[in-house]
Structure formats: structure tokens, C-alpha cells
Design a protein around this motif. Structure first.
Motif, PDB file in Angstrom:
ATOM      1  N   ALA A  61       0.830  -1.211   0.000  1.00  0.00           N
ATOM      2  CA  ALA A  61       0.000   0.000   0.000  1.00  0.00           C
ATOM      3  C   ALA A  61       0.862   1.257   0.000  1.00  0.00           C
ATOM      4  N   GLY A  62       1.923   1.248   0.770  1.00  0.00           N
ATOM      5  CA  GLY A  62       2.822   2.396   0.811  1.00  0.00           C
ATOM      6  C   GLY A  62       3.505   2.643  -0.519  1.00  0.00           C
ATOM      7  N   ILE A  63       3.952   1.581  -1.159  1.00  0.00           N
ATOM      8  CA  ILE A  63       4.582   1.719  -2.472  1.00  0.00           C
ATOM      9  C   ILE A  63       3.581   2.265  -3.485  1.00  0.00           C
ATOM     10  N   MET A  64       2.373   1.724  -3.468  1.00  0.00           N
ATOM     11  CA  MET A  64       1.330   2.222  -4.373  1.00  0.00           C
ATOM     12  C   MET A  64       1.031   3.695  -4.112  1.00  0.00           C
ATOM     13  N   ALA A  65       0.986   4.077  -2.854  1.00  0.00           N
ATOM     14  CA  ALA A  65       0.704   5.470  -2.501  1.00  0.00           C
ATOM     15  C   ALA A  65       1.803   6.401  -2.997  1.00  0.00           C
ATOM     16  N   ALA A  66       3.049   5.980  -2.854  1.00  0.00           N
ATOM     17  CA  ALA A  66       4.160   6.804  -3.357  1.00  0.00           C
ATOM     18  C   ALA A  66       3.991   7.050  -4.853  1.00  0.00           C
ATOM     19  N   LYS A  67       3.626   6.014  -5.587  1.00  0.00           N
ATOM     20  CA  LYS A  67       3.479   6.134  -7.036  1.00  0.00           C
ATOM     21  C   LYS A  67       2.280   6.993  -7.430  1.00  0.00           C
ATOM     22  N   LYS A  68       1.298   7.119  -6.557  1.00  0.00           N
ATOM     23  CA  LYS A  68       0.058   7.856  -6.862  1.00  0.00           C
ATOM     24  C   LYS A  68      -0.028   9.206  -6.143  1.00  0.00           C
ATOM     25  N   THR A  69       1.051   9.667  -5.558  1.00  0.00           N
ATOM     26  CA  THR A  69       1.011  10.899  -4.770  1.00  0.00           C
ATOM     27  C   THR A  69       0.423  12.066  -5.550  1.00  0.00           C
ATOM     28  N   LEU A  81       9.183   7.292 -10.355  1.00  0.00           N
ATOM     29  CA  LEU A  81      10.019   6.892  -9.230  1.00  0.00           C
ATOM     30  C   LEU A  81      10.953   5.767  -9.656  1.00  0.00           C
ATOM     31  N   LYS A  82      12.155   5.813  -9.124  1.00  0.00           N
ATOM     32  CA  LYS A  82      13.157   4.794  -9.454  1.00  0.00           C
ATOM     33  C   LYS A  82      13.276   3.750  -8.354  1.00  0.00           C
ATOM     34  N   GLY A  83      12.794   4.081  -7.146  1.00  0.00           N
ATOM     35  CA  GLY A  83      12.854   3.119  -6.054  1.00  0.00           C
ATOM     36  C   GLY A  83      12.020   3.582  -4.868  1.00  0.00           C
ATOM     37  N   VAL A  84      11.364   2.636  -4.228  1.00  0.00           N
ATOM     38  CA  VAL A  84      10.632   2.879  -2.989  1.00  0.00           C
ATOM     39  C   VAL A  84      10.918   1.697  -2.074  1.00  0.00           C
ATOM     40  N   ASP A  85      11.444   1.976  -0.888  1.00  0.00           N
ATOM     41  CA  ASP A  85      11.764   0.917   0.069  1.00  0.00           C
ATOM     42  C   ASP A  85      11.098   1.258   1.394  1.00  0.00           C
ATOM     43  N   ILE A  86      10.327   0.325   1.901  1.00  0.00           N
ATOM     44  CA  ILE A  86       9.626   0.517   3.175  1.00  0.00           C
ATOM     45  C   ILE A  86      10.076  -0.572   4.124  1.00  0.00           C
ATOM     46  N   ILE A 101       7.830   2.879  11.049  1.00  0.00           N
ATOM     47  CA  ILE A 101       7.779   2.771   9.590  1.00  0.00           C
ATOM     48  C   ILE A 101       8.810   3.734   9.011  1.00  0.00           C
ATOM     49  N   ARG A 102       9.661   3.212   8.137  1.00  0.00           N
ATOM     50  CA  ARG A 102      10.670   4.040   7.468  1.00  0.00           C
ATOM     51  C   ARG A 102      10.509   3.862   5.965  1.00  0.00           C
ATOM     52  N   VAL A 103      10.417   4.972   5.255  1.00  0.00           N
ATOM     53  CA  VAL A 103      10.219   4.945   3.806  1.00  0.00           C
ATOM     54  C   VAL A 103      11.347   5.718   3.135  1.00  0.00           C
ATOM     55  N   GLU A 104      11.962   5.112   2.130  1.00  0.00           N
ATOM     56  CA  GLU A 104      12.951   5.813   1.323  1.00  0.00           C
ATOM     57  C   GLU A 104      12.497   5.778  -0.131  1.00  0.00           C
ATOM     58  N   VAL A 105      12.452   6.962  -0.747  1.00  0.00           N
ATOM     59  CA  VAL A 105      12.017   7.093  -2.135  1.00  0.00           C
ATOM     60  C   VAL A 105      13.140   7.737  -2.929  1.00  0.00           C
ATOM     61  N   LYS A 106      13.358   7.233  -4.158  1.00  0.00           N
ATOM     62  CA  LYS A 106      14.411   7.759  -5.025  1.00  0.00           C
ATOM     63  C   LYS A 106      13.878   7.979  -6.438  1.00  0.00           C
ATOM     64  N   THR A 107      14.451   8.975  -7.089  1.00  0.00           N
ATOM     65  CA  THR A 107      14.198   9.204  -8.504  1.00  0.00           C
ATOM     66  C   THR A 107      15.357   9.987  -9.090  1.00  0.00           C
ATOM     67  N   LYS A 108      15.337  10.142 -10.374  1.00  0.00           N
ATOM     68  CA  LYS A 108      16.224  11.083 -11.050  1.00  0.00           C
ATOM     69  C   LYS A 108      15.293  11.990 -11.837  1.00  0.00           C
ATOM     70  N   GLY A 109      15.259  13.256 -11.435  1.00  0.00           N
ATOM     71  CA  GLY A 109      14.304  14.150 -12.065  1.00  0.00           C
ATOM     72  C   GLY A 109      14.525  15.593 -11.692  1.00  0.00           C
ATOM     73  N   SER A 110      13.506  16.395 -11.977  1.00  0.00           N
ATOM     74  CA  SER A 110      13.591  17.841 -11.812  1.00  0.00           C
ATOM     75  C   SER A 110      12.943  18.354 -10.540  1.00  0.00           C
ATOM     76  N   LEU A 118       6.467  10.974   2.284  1.00  0.00           N
ATOM     77  CA  LEU A 118       5.500  11.251   3.353  1.00  0.00           C
ATOM     78  C   LEU A 118       4.151  10.581   3.085  1.00  0.00           C
ATOM     79  N   THR A 119       3.717  10.595   1.837  1.00  0.00           N
ATOM     80  CA  THR A 119       2.457   9.944   1.479  1.00  0.00           C
ATOM     81  C   THR A 119       2.558   8.441   1.682  1.00  0.00           C
ATOM     82  N   ALA A 120       3.687   7.859   1.288  1.00  0.00           N
ATOM     83  CA  ALA A 120       3.882   6.421   1.477  1.00  0.00           C
ATOM     84  C   ALA A 120       3.878   6.054   2.954  1.00  0.00           C
ATOM     85  N   ALA A 121       4.556   6.844   3.781  1.00  0.00           N
ATOM     86  CA  ALA A 121       4.584   6.569   5.224  1.00  0.00           C
ATOM     87  C   ALA A 121       3.179   6.643   5.812  1.00  0.00           C
ATOM     88  N   SER A 122       2.419   7.635   5.388  1.00  0.00           N
ATOM     89  CA  SER A 122       1.050   7.799   5.892  1.00  0.00           C
ATOM     90  C   SER A 122       0.156   6.645   5.457  1.00  0.00           C
TER      91      SER A 122
END
Length: 173
Positions: A61-69, A81-86, A101-110, A118-122
Motif C-alpha cells: 500500500a505504501g509503495i502504491m501510494a508513493a506512485k500515486k502521490t 520513481l526509481k525506487g521505494v523501500d519501506i 515505519i521508514r520509507v525511502e524514495v528515489k528518482t532522477k528528475g527535476s 511522506l504519502t507512502a509513510a502515511s
């Protein structure tokens, strides 16, 4: 023209134009927690909640939320997103049980990924609540906060975690 970047010349909301921003590696780490009673703690750790594996479902659910923020936060840019780790950890003191709960999100972007973390953690915390509410509705979610972020023209941010003492948000188990 307004000095606020999220307002147009008429003072109305707009999505910031990031066309000319440099693409860099961006990371963000956010944390949240769910305080549960002993029964829920035991049921989660023994995989005995009737709805299924609480941590596995909450993680997805957290990974899905990160992708849909950007679908739920109006001014967020859609990001590839290039990576989401919960990850999860327990902090138990006396009769208090805190799922950390610890969430790390990564991307390469602007633009940065703070809102995605924060959305994934919530969403992760809310999913734990949803899966366990039949046992006890007295769970407490939070606090939810940004630990650090890297990349971008505003530079890096790292929270002084010693300021969080007493909030039951540390990494010790």
C-alpha cells in the motif's frame, strides 16, 4: 507577479513549471509509526490478523501510494520513481508497542520526492490501522515526518533526530 511559486499572476493556484530545472538524483526518507496494544502486536508478529499479513499488505500500500502521490496532492508533479523501500521495526517499552515505519524514495528528475515519501509513510500506517481495527480501534498513528532529503537547488536537508526524543519514533527495537 506573486513571489509565491504556487500562485499565478491572478493569485490563483498553479503547478510550478519545472521545465528548466536540472535533472538530478533525488531522495527522501520519511518516518511514521503506529502505536498498538499488546494483542495487536502479538497478532501482527505471529501473522495472525484475519485480513492477512499486515506488514506485507501495508508495504505494498505504501509503495502504491508513493506512485500515486500526484493523484491526491494537487500541486505535486507526477514522477517516475526509481525506487521505494519501506521497512518496519518495533519499539516496545513497558506496555506500549510502536510499529516504526521508514520509507525511502528515489528518482532522477527535476523535482524532489519528499511528498512521495511522506504519502507512502502515511498510507502504510493507515493500512496497518485498517487491517487491525477489528481488534482495537484505539491505535495511534504518527507522528509522520521527513528525516532527510537530497538533491535539488535548495540543497540537502537532514533532521536532527535528537529533537524527536520522547516521541517513540527511534529505530531501536
Amino acid at each position: 507577479m506573486s513571489s509565491f511559486t504556487h500562485f499565478n499572476d491572478q493569485g490563483r493556484a498553479k503547478m510550478v513549471d519545472i521545465t528548466d530545472k536540472t535533472s538530478t538524483i533525488r531522495t527522501a526518507i520519511a518516518k511514521s509509526s503506529v502505536q498498538v496494544n499488546k494483542e495487536i502486536y502479538e497478532k501482527i508478529t505471529q501473522n495472525a490478523i484475519k485480513k492477512g499479513d499486515v506488514l506485507a499488505v501495508a508495504q505494498v500500500a505504501g509503495i502504491m501510494a508513493a506512485k500515486k502521490t500526484s493523484d491526491i496532492i494537487p500541486m505535486c508533479h507526477p514522477l517516475a520513481l526509481k525506487g521505494v523501500d519501506i521497512s518496519f521495526n518495533w519499539k516496545n517499552e513497558e506496555e506500549e508497542y510502536h510499529l516504526l515505519i521508514r520509507v525511502e524514495v528515489k528518482t532522477k528528475g527535476s523535482t524532489g520526492v519528499e511528498m512521495e515519501a511522506l504519502t507512502a509513510a502515511s498510507a502504510t500506517a493507515l493500512t496497518v490501522y485498517d487491517m487491525c481495527k477489528a481488534v482495537d480501534k484505539g491505535m495511534i498513528i504518527g507522528p509522520t515526518f521527513l528525516i532527510e532529503k537530497t538533491g535539488g537547488k535548495n540543497g540537502d536537508f537532514k533532521r536532527d533526530e535528537s529533537l524527536l526524543d520522547g516521541l517513540n519514533v527511534g529505530d531501536e527495537s
